[in-house]
Design a protein around this motif. Structure first.
Motif, short mmCIF file in Angstrom:
data_model
loop_
_atom_site.label_atom_id
_atom_site.label_comp_id
_atom_site.label_asym_id
_atom_site.label_seq_id
_atom_site.Cartn_x
_atom_site.Cartn_y
_atom_site.Cartn_z
N LEU A 58 0.82 -1.21 0.00
CA LEU A 58 0.00 0.00 0.00
C LEU A 58 0.86 1.26 0.00
CD1 LEU A 58 -2.88 1.09 0.12
CD2 LEU A 58 -2.73 1.04 2.59
N GLY A 59 2.02 1.17 0.62
CA GLY A 59 2.88 2.34 0.68
C GLY A 59 3.31 2.82 -0.68
N ALA A 60 3.38 1.90 -1.61
CA ALA A 60 3.82 2.26 -2.95
C ALA A 60 2.70 2.85 -3.78
CB ALA A 60 4.38 1.03 -3.67
N ALA A 61 1.48 2.71 -3.29
CA ALA A 61 0.36 3.21 -4.07
C ALA A 61 -0.64 3.95 -3.19
CB ALA A 61 -0.33 2.05 -4.78
N SER A 62 -0.17 4.50 -2.08
CA SER A 62 -1.06 5.21 -1.17
C SER A 62 -1.29 6.63 -1.65
CB SER A 62 -0.46 5.21 0.24
OG SER A 62 0.82 5.83 0.21
N GLU A 63 -2.16 7.31 -0.95
CA GLU A 63 -2.51 8.68 -1.35
C GLU A 63 -1.27 9.56 -1.35
OE1 GLU A 63 -5.66 12.19 -0.14
OE2 GLU A 63 -5.65 10.26 0.93
N GLY A 64 -1.09 10.29 -2.44
CA GLY A 64 0.07 11.15 -2.56
C GLY A 64 1.23 10.50 -3.28
N ALA A 65 1.16 9.19 -3.47
CA ALA A 65 2.22 8.48 -4.19
C ALA A 65 1.70 8.07 -5.56
CB ALA A 65 2.66 7.25 -3.40
N ALA A 66 2.59 7.53 -6.35
CA ALA A 66 2.21 7.12 -7.70
C ALA A 66 1.20 5.98 -7.63
CB ALA A 66 3.44 6.68 -8.46
N PRO A 67 0.12 6.04 -8.42
CA PRO A 67 -0.88 4.96 -8.40
C PRO A 67 -0.33 3.69 -9.04
CG PRO A 67 -1.38 6.51 -10.14
CD PRO A 67 -0.22 7.11 -9.38
N GLN B 146 -5.79 3.82 -7.75
CA GLN B 146 -5.33 4.21 -6.43
C GLN B 146 -6.10 3.40 -5.38
OE1 GLN B 146 -3.14 7.34 -6.23
NE2 GLN B 146 -2.50 6.04 -4.55
N PRO B 147 -5.51 2.34 -4.77
CA PRO B 147 -6.23 1.58 -3.74
C PRO B 147 -6.63 2.49 -2.59
CG PRO B 147 -4.23 0.43 -4.43
CD PRO B 147 -4.14 1.80 -5.01
N ASP B 148 -7.82 2.22 -2.03
CA ASP B 148 -8.30 3.05 -0.91
C ASP B 148 -8.21 2.34 0.43
OD1 ASP B 148 -10.20 1.16 -1.30
OD2 ASP B 148 -11.85 2.56 -1.68
N GLY B 149 -7.52 1.21 0.47
CA GLY B 149 -7.37 0.51 1.73
C GLY B 149 -6.73 -0.85 1.54
N ALA B 150 -6.31 -1.44 2.66
CA ALA B 150 -5.66 -2.75 2.60
C ALA B 150 -6.71 -3.84 2.47
CB ALA B 150 -4.82 -2.97 3.85
N GLY B 151 -6.27 -5.01 2.01
CA GLY B 151 -7.14 -6.17 1.91
C GLY B 151 -7.23 -6.67 0.48
N TYR B 152 -8.08 -7.68 0.30
CA TYR B 152 -8.26 -8.26 -1.03
C TYR B 152 -9.04 -7.32 -1.93
CZ TYR B 152 -6.47 -12.82 0.41
OH TYR B 152 -5.67 -13.85 0.84
N SER B 153 -8.66 -7.25 -3.18
CA SER B 153 -9.38 -6.46 -4.18
C SER B 153 -9.45 -7.26 -5.47
CB SER B 153 -8.68 -5.13 -4.45
OG SER B 153 -8.79 -4.27 -3.33
N THR B 154 -10.53 -7.05 -6.20
CA THR B 154 -10.72 -7.70 -7.49
C THR B 154 -10.71 -6.63 -8.57
OG1 THR B 154 -12.03 -9.48 -6.52
CG2 THR B 154 -12.22 -9.16 -8.88
N LEU B 155 -9.82 -6.80 -9.53
CA LEU B 155 -9.73 -5.89 -10.67
C LEU B 155 -10.31 -6.58 -11.89
CD1 LEU B 155 -6.07 -4.64 -10.09
CD2 LEU B 155 -8.17 -3.43 -9.53
#
Length: 696
Positions: free
Chosen positions: A628-637, A670-679
């Protein structure tokens, strides 16, 4: 021979004779030991998760004899028993010579027995070896047995055996059976009056039976109370208050809850005296009462089955196999929680869940409810009418048949049954027959336990739990995965089902629930859950006879809400939506999700031949873990890449569109939180590809 020598010879001979006597007594003791089996024959018991008695079974001789330990008995009862029957119990070695002497003197002076001299050890000897007649020989044998018993058992063990075997009238043996039959409770906490009655009964159990001779029983109790005042155990005022209590002229039935589960426990472990189930007694009692009342309302020959389970653990807290186990007119001996029946519409939520999971629909996607032909299979709605265009949310809440079959045709019946197997449930189909579209409307066999197990997956973030009640021969192996749906899809289904209208007059409770009615009005179902508990209800005739007017919503749903209310369990809030999961309004839907069509095609290219390969997401790969740190708010998506497909492309994250249509094969997210996500990506031809990742 000197006098000293004669004394020495006599002393030696006396010692030898004494030694021979001791040896002889030891030999006799070993040759004729008292019949003290290491394990007493007692009634088999079935208890709940907290050790409370659910059901007891009579011994082979027909007696109710429940094992007892001293810590299960009111201490006041123990003190009163010893004071009344054997006040020097803790000091003597089995025989109280003072008591025997007093009894003999009173008999000689009065010509009749005034008081007995039997100790509790002697009474135990009589209980384990009943005498055929009263004689001096039998009394001497009883004395010898008491001495033997004292050498083999501790004082506590003697008391426990006495309180297990003592007669209390009829086929009641032991203080626990008597307390349950006469007072309706365990002997752990007794009133002074109740304790005194239990002390009085074993002397003349048949003459003093409260259910037959209440006045005689009351007089005997009062004599015990008077003796306790003399012994200093009770004050006069306390004894007087206890004497005011009436002795009820009745005998209660011993607990007989959870009969089907109890029978199963005995079958699977026939040698055990105690069987512990996962059930909770208060829950079980509430559900059984609801089932009896509901069956009476619904009519003759109708039975009711229920299963209530903890979705987090799979433990069953309450299960009702029939409306009344002893009612032959309702085939009460048949356990309807395990009987395979047609589930009606109760499997529809899992069809819709797969459609959500595959990105085929959103809640507000329009779907047709019109007559349709699927290679000769023509489903019709329950009320034989059609709604036209409806949203997916409305279609599931109204339990419309045609939209459900449209979606099942798209996701595939075999994929649906494969998910059921992942959840530990194998639906019953005719031999050699493959799953077809009819399974969506009940054309498959499942049991009530199967359905509740599947629904634990909806209440538990998409992962089902194996149900167990403790009656199993061995502990069921936990599911390796148990995934029946992805978490986001499970939440979408729960969100829809929580909006189904409750039956009129139902107790208020926030649950997600689904009803079902099998073909020919043979089975009525209702399965509901909150954030922790799943409850399934079945109603119908055990012989599978038709019941005109029987339906899931009218017949089973009211039972569901009433059972939840009377279970006594706290209401738990439904799960919160997983990160990134939203209910998208129709105006924000991508064009490919505005309307469901079997081919999933965009209207603008419906007539154009598709030559490009299907789209495939190449980054991130399926199963990847993203920091998440690599794609958190303010960082590159996070950059998303795909191959193949026909432009333009629509990207979705957890069912929510990311942006407008993209013509390039790259997008950002831009992920909005930790956990599983489906793209998911959908191309212009309506073809979709998905990957599941974990954001850390």
């Amino acid at each position: 021979m000197t006098r000293l020598r004669r004394i020495a010879i006599v002393g030696t001979a006396g010692a030898a004779l004494a030694a021979l006597a001791v040896v002889g007594l030891l030999a006799l003791d070993r040759a004729y030991p008292p019949p003290l089996p290491e394990k007493m024959i007692v009634s088999a018991e079935v208890v709940d998760r907290d050790g409370q008695l659910l059901r007891a079974y009579a011994t082979a001789s027909g007696h109710w004899r429940l094992a007892v330990q001293l810590d299960q008995v009111d201490p006041q009862l123990l003190k009163m028993l010893v004071a009344y029957e054997d006040k020097r119990f803790w000091e003597h070695e089995g025989v109280d010579l003072l008591a025997l002497g007093r009894a003999a003197w009173q008999f000689a002076a009065n010509g009749r027995i005034v008081s007995g001299g039997s100790t509790l050890s002697m009474q135990l000897a009589r209980l384990i070896e009943p005498r055929e007649e009263r004689s001096i020989g039998s009394k001497l044998k009883q004395l010898a047995r008491a001495l033997q018993i004292e050498q083999r058992l501790s004082k506590r063990e003697i008391l426990e055996r006495y309180m297990t075997l003592a007669p209390y009238g009829g086929n009641l043996e032991g203080v626990r059976a008597a307390s349950l039959a006469y007072f309706g409770k365990e002997p752990k906490r007794l009133t002074v009056s109740e304790a005194a009655l239990l002390v009085a009964l074993p002397q003349l159990p048949e003459r003093r039976r409260p259910d037959r001779n209440a006045k005689v029983a009351q007089a005997a109790r009062d004599r015990v109370l008077a003796r306790m005042v003399s012994a200093g155990l009770l004050g006069e005022s306390e004894a007087a208050r206890a004497a005011l209590d009436d002795v009820d002229a009745m005998r209660l039935a011993l607990p007989a809850l959870a009969p089907h589960a109890s029978d199963a426990a005995l079958r699977n472990a026939p040698g055990a005296d105690r069987h512990q189930l996962t059930l909770r007694k208060s829950v079980q009692a509430g559900l059984e009462a609801v089932a009896r009342e509901a069956a009476t309302r619904l009519g003759p020959k109708i039975s009711v089955g229920m299963v209530l389970a903890d979705a987090m653990t799979g433990e069953i807290l309450g299960e009702v196999g029939s409306a009344n186990y002893f009612d032959a007119s309702r085939s009460g001996w048949i356990d309807m929680t395990r009987t395979v029946r047609s589930p009606g519409s109760t499997l529809k939520p899992f069809i819709y869940g797969l459609a959500f999971e595959q990105g085929l629909v959103a809640q507000e996607t329009l779907i047709e409810d019109r007559p349709a032909d699927f290679a000769g299979y023509r489903p019709k709605n329950f009320d034989m009418s059609y709604q036209g265009d409806v949203s997916v949310r409305q279609a599931l809440q109204l339990s419309l048949n045609v939209p459900a079959i449209r979606l099942l045709d798209a996701v595939g019946p075999q994929r649906l049954t494969a998910r059921f197997r992942q959840a530990g449930v194998t639906p019953s189909l005719p031999a050699g027959e493959k799953p077809g579209l009819a399974i969506g409307l009940g054309g498959v066999g499942v049991s009530l336990r199967d359905l509740v197990q599947l629904y634990t997956g909806l209440a538990n973030g998409g992962r089902a739990k194996i149900l167990r009640d403790g009656s199993e021969a061995s502990t069921p192996s936990p599911l390796a995965n148990g995934a029946i749906l992805e978490e986001q899809a499970a939440w979408q289904i729960s969100d829809i089902l929580s909006g189904v209208k409750a039956p009129e007059g139902a107790a208020k409770r926030t649950i997600a629930y689904k009803t079902g009615t099998s073909y020919g009005y043979r089975d009525a179902w209702s399965i509901g859950y909150d954030g922790r508990y799943v409850l399934g209800v079945w109603a119908g005739r055990p012989d599978a006879g038709a019941v005109p007017g029987l339906s899931g919503y009218v017949s089973a749903a009211p039972i569901l809400f009433e059972a939840f209310s009377r279970s006594g369990l706290p209401a738990m809030p439904l799960p919160r939506p997983p990160a990134g999961t939203l209910r998208t309004v129709r105006a924000d839907l991508p064009v490919t999700l505005e309307r469901f069509s079997p081919a999933g095609q965009l209207p603008t290219v419906a007539s154009t031949a598709v030559t490009e390969p299907a789209p495939q997401i190449v980054f991130p790969p399926d199963g990847a873990r993203v920091e998440l740190g690599a794609a958190s708010e303010g960082a590159a998506p996070l950059v998303l890449k795909l191959q193949g497909g026909r432009a333009p492309f629509r990207w979705l994250a957890n069912g929510k569109p990311l942006s407008t249509l993209e013509r390039r094969r790259e997008a950002t997210w831009q992920p909005d939180g930790a956990g599983y996500s489906t793209l998911t990506v959908i191309d212009a031809a309506g073809r979709a590809a998905s990957v599941k990742i974990f954001v850390e």
